[in-house]
Design a protein around this motif. Structure first.
Motif, PDB file in Angstrom:
ATOM      1  N   THR A 261      49.570  54.601 -74.940  1.00  0.00           N
ATOM      2  CA  THR A 261      50.141  55.934 -75.131  1.00  0.00           C
ATOM      3  C   THR A 261      51.300  56.222 -74.179  1.00  0.00           C
ATOM      4  O   THR A 261      52.129  57.079 -74.467  1.00  0.00           O
ATOM      5  N   ASP A 262      51.384  55.506 -73.081  1.00  0.00           N
ATOM      6  CA  ASP A 262      52.459  55.716 -72.108  1.00  0.00           C
ATOM      7  C   ASP A 262      53.788  55.181 -72.671  1.00  0.00           C
ATOM      8  O   ASP A 262      53.883  54.020 -73.062  1.00  0.00           O
ATOM      9  N   ARG A 263      54.812  56.048 -72.709  1.00  0.00           N
ATOM     10  CA  ARG A 263      56.097  55.684 -73.311  1.00  0.00           C
ATOM     11  C   ARG A 263      56.767  54.517 -72.594  1.00  0.00           C
ATOM     12  O   ARG A 263      57.336  53.630 -73.237  1.00  0.00           O
ATOM     13  N   THR A 264      56.713  54.488 -71.285  1.00  0.00           N
ATOM     14  CA  THR A 264      57.343  53.413 -70.521  1.00  0.00           C
ATOM     15  C   THR A 264      56.675  52.074 -70.817  1.00  0.00           C
ATOM     16  O   THR A 264      57.343  51.065 -71.034  1.00  0.00           O
ATOM     17  N   LYS A 265      55.357  52.084 -70.835  1.00  0.00           N
ATOM     18  CA  LYS A 265      54.624  50.849 -71.137  1.00  0.00           C
ATOM     19  C   LYS A 265      54.869  50.422 -72.583  1.00  0.00           C
ATOM     20  O   LYS A 265      54.986  49.237 -72.880  1.00  0.00           O
ATOM     21  N   ARG A 266      54.938  51.382 -73.508  1.00  0.00           N
ATOM     22  CA  ARG A 266      55.216  51.060 -74.916  1.00  0.00           C
ATOM     23  C   ARG A 266      56.573  50.374 -75.058  1.00  0.00           C
ATOM     24  O   ARG A 266      56.701  49.410 -75.804  1.00  0.00           O
ATOM     25  N   ARG A 267      57.586  50.879 -74.325  1.00  0.00           N
ATOM     26  CA  ARG A 267      58.916  50.252 -74.377  1.00  0.00           C
ATOM     27  C   ARG A 267      58.857  48.806 -73.871  1.00  0.00           C
ATOM     28  O   ARG A 267      59.487  47.923 -74.445  1.00  0.00           O
ATOM     29  N   ALA A 268      58.130  48.597 -72.799  1.00  0.00           N
ATOM     30  CA  ALA A 268      58.010  47.243 -72.258  1.00  0.00           C
ATOM     31  C   ALA A 268      57.302  46.323 -73.255  1.00  0.00           C
ATOM     32  O   ALA A 268      57.710  45.169 -73.449  1.00  0.00           O
ATOM     33  N   ILE A 269      56.273  46.834 -73.894  1.00  0.00           N
ATOM     34  CA  ILE A 269      55.550  46.032 -74.897  1.00  0.00           C
ATOM     35  C   ILE A 269      56.455  45.745 -76.085  1.00  0.00           C
ATOM     36  O   ILE A 269      56.480  44.621 -76.601  1.00  0.00           O
ATOM     37  N   LEU A 270      57.215  46.733 -76.537  1.00  0.00           N
ATOM     38  CA  LEU A 270      58.149  46.529 -77.650  1.00  0.00           C
ATOM     39  C   LEU A 270      59.192  45.466 -77.310  1.00  0.00           C
ATOM     40  O   LEU A 270      59.543  44.633 -78.152  1.00  0.00           O
ATOM     41  N   ALA A 271      59.679  45.476 -76.072  1.00  0.00           N
ATOM     42  CA  ALA A 271      60.642  44.461 -75.647  1.00  0.00           C
ATOM     43  C   ALA A 271      60.009  43.073 -75.668  1.00  0.00           C
ATOM     44  O   ALA A 271      60.630  42.097 -76.112  1.00  0.00           O
ATOM     45  N   GLU A 272      58.764  42.995 -75.217  1.00  0.00           N
ATOM     46  CA  GLU A 272      58.060  41.703 -75.230  1.00  0.00           C
ATOM     47  C   GLU A 272      57.790  41.239 -76.658  1.00  0.00           C
ATOM     48  O   GLU A 272      57.884  40.055 -76.966  1.00  0.00           O
ATOM     49  N   ILE A 273      57.488  42.175 -77.544  1.00  0.00           N
ATOM     50  CA  ILE A 273      57.288  41.833 -78.957  1.00  0.00           C
ATOM     51  C   ILE A 273      58.580  41.265 -79.536  1.00  0.00           C
ATOM     52  O   ILE A 273      58.569  40.236 -80.224  1.00  0.00           O
ATOM     53  N   ALA A 274      59.707  41.928 -79.258  1.00  0.00           N
ATOM     54  CA  ALA A 274      60.997  41.458 -79.776  1.00  0.00           C
ATOM     55  C   ALA A 274      61.325  40.055 -79.272  1.00  0.00           C
ATOM     56  O   ALA A 274      61.747  39.182 -80.040  1.00  0.00           O
ATOM     57  N   GLU A 275      61.102  39.822 -77.977  1.00  0.00           N
ATOM     58  CA  GLU A 275      61.386  38.503 -77.402  1.00  0.00           C
ATOM     59  C   GLU A 275      60.457  37.434 -77.985  1.00  0.00           C
ATOM     60  O   GLU A 275      60.896  36.343 -78.347  1.00  0.00           O
ATOM     61  N   THR A 276      59.183  37.749 -78.102  1.00  0.00           N
ATOM     62  CA  THR A 276      58.208  36.796 -78.632  1.00  0.00           C
ATOM     63  C   THR A 276      58.504  36.483 -80.093  1.00  0.00           C
ATOM     64  O   THR A 276      58.426  35.322 -80.516  1.00  0.00           O
ATOM     65  N   ASP A 277      58.872  37.499 -80.856  1.00  0.00           N
ATOM     66  CA  ASP A 277      59.200  37.275 -82.265  1.00  0.00           C
ATOM     67  C   ASP A 277      60.449  36.404 -82.401  1.00  0.00           C
ATOM     68  O   ASP A 277      60.510  35.527 -83.255  1.00  0.00           O
ATOM     69  N   MET A 278      61.436  36.622 -81.546  1.00  0.00           N
ATOM     70  CA  MET A 278      62.634  35.791 -81.569  1.00  0.00           C
ATOM     71  C   MET A 278      62.282  34.336 -81.250  1.00  0.00           C
ATOM     72  O   MET A 278      62.734  33.416 -81.929  1.00  0.00           O
ATOM     73  N   ARG A 279      61.449  34.128 -80.232  1.00  0.00           N
ATOM     74  CA  ARG A 279      61.031  32.764 -79.882  1.00  0.00           C
ATOM     75  C   ARG A 279      60.263  32.118 -81.034  1.00  0.00           C
ATOM     76  O   ARG A 279      60.445  30.935 -81.331  1.00  0.00           O
ATOM     77  N   ARG A 280      59.403  32.917 -81.729  1.00  0.00           N
ATOM     78  CA  ARG A 280      58.653  32.400 -82.871  1.00  0.00           C
ATOM     79  C   ARG A 280      59.604  31.969 -83.994  1.00  0.00           C
ATOM     80  O   ARG A 280      59.452  30.910 -84.582  1.00  0.00           O
ATOM     81  N   ARG A 281      60.618  32.790 -84.256  1.00  0.00           N
ATOM     82  CA  ARG A 281      61.594  32.452 -85.296  1.00  0.00           C
ATOM     83  C   ARG A 281      62.375  31.186 -84.962  1.00  0.00           C
ATOM     84  O   ARG A 281      62.649  30.365 -85.829  1.00  0.00           O
ATOM     85  N   VAL A 282      62.718  31.021 -83.684  1.00  0.00           N
ATOM     86  CA  VAL A 282      63.405  29.800 -83.247  1.00  0.00           C
ATOM     87  C   VAL A 282      62.503  28.591 -83.472  1.00  0.00           C
ATOM     88  O   VAL A 282      62.955  27.543 -83.958  1.00  0.00           O
ATOM     89  N   GLU A 283      61.228  28.715 -83.149  1.00  0.00           N
ATOM     90  CA  GLU A 283      60.283  27.609 -83.354  1.00  0.00           C
ATOM     91  C   GLU A 283      60.140  27.285 -84.844  1.00  0.00           C
ATOM     92  O   GLU A 283      60.036  26.113 -85.221  1.00  0.00           O
ATOM     93  N   ILE A 284      60.124  28.300 -85.693  1.00  0.00           N
ATOM     94  CA  ILE A 284      60.039  28.067 -87.134  1.00  0.00           C
ATOM     95  C   ILE A 284      61.276  27.309 -87.607  1.00  0.00           C
ATOM     96  O   ILE A 284      61.163  26.329 -88.349  1.00  0.00           O
ATOM     97  N   GLU A 285      62.448  27.761 -87.182  1.00  0.00           N
ATOM     98  CA  GLU A 285      63.680  27.075 -87.566  1.00  0.00           C
ATOM     99  C   GLU A 285      63.683  25.628 -87.084  1.00  0.00           C
ATOM    100  O   GLU A 285      64.101  24.728 -87.804  1.00  0.00           O
ATOM    101  N   ARG A 286      63.200  25.416 -85.866  1.00  0.00           N
ATOM    102  CA  ARG A 286      63.141  24.054 -85.323  1.00  0.00           C
ATOM    103  C   ARG A 286      62.192  23.187 -86.154  1.00  0.00           C
ATOM    104  O   ARG A 286      62.500  22.048 -86.481  1.00  0.00           O
ATOM    105  N   ALA A 287      61.042  23.747 -86.521  1.00  0.00           N
ATOM    106  CA  ALA A 287      60.070  22.991 -87.310  1.00  0.00           C
ATOM    107  C   ALA A 287      60.635  22.650 -88.680  1.00  0.00           C
ATOM    108  O   ALA A 287      60.455  21.533 -89.186  1.00  0.00           O
ATOM    109  N   VAL A 288      61.320  23.603 -89.301  1.00  0.00           N
ATOM    110  CA  VAL A 288      61.929  23.346 -90.619  1.00  0.00           C
ATOM    111  C   VAL A 288      63.000  22.273 -90.500  1.00  0.00           C
ATOM    112  O   VAL A 288      63.061  21.344 -91.309  1.00  0.00           O
ATOM    113  N   ARG A 289      63.827  22.385 -89.480  1.00  0.00           N
ATOM    114  CA  ARG A 289      64.883  21.390 -89.282  1.00  0.00           C
ATOM    115  C   ARG A 289      64.290  20.000 -89.042  1.00  0.00           C
ATOM    116  O   ARG A 289      64.740  19.021 -89.625  1.00  0.00           O
TER     117      ARG A 289
END
Length: 104
Positions: free
Chosen positions: A71-99
């Protein structure tokens, strides 16, 4: 579809119609990996290997659960940033696996 892919699919379908896959050992048992996990060779799976894409997908799932409970806005922002970074890393891994799969 390539000729050999079509030929393989036709043969598999014919074998299924003829019952070649009926009564296989372990039929109906749960597969040793989760739905959505890439297929991993048995030797790697038995050694405890988990593909990076799977590790990152599971981390995303945990982060999203944490976000929904936070519920804390500051913590939510930090979690959202981590989600964005983790999702980007996941997409890179998918692209690497496909390649890698395309180039053998």
């Amino acid at each position: 579809m390539l000729f050999f892919e079509r030929l393989a699919l036709e043969r598999i379908e014919r074998a299924m119609e003829e019952g070649a896959f009926d009564d296989l050992p372990h039929a109906g048992e749960r597969l040793p990996f989760e739905p959505g996990d890439p297929v991993v060779p048995k030797s790697l799976r038995e050694s405890g290997y988990t593909p990076p894409v799977v590790v990152l997908a599971r981390k995303l799932e945990a982060l999203r659960a944490t976000l929904s409970a936070e519920t804390d806005r500051t913590k939510r922002r930090a979690i959202l940033a981590e989600i964005a970074e983790t999702d980007m890393r996941r997409r890179v891994e998918i692209e690497r696996a496909v390649r890698d799969a395309r180039h053998g």
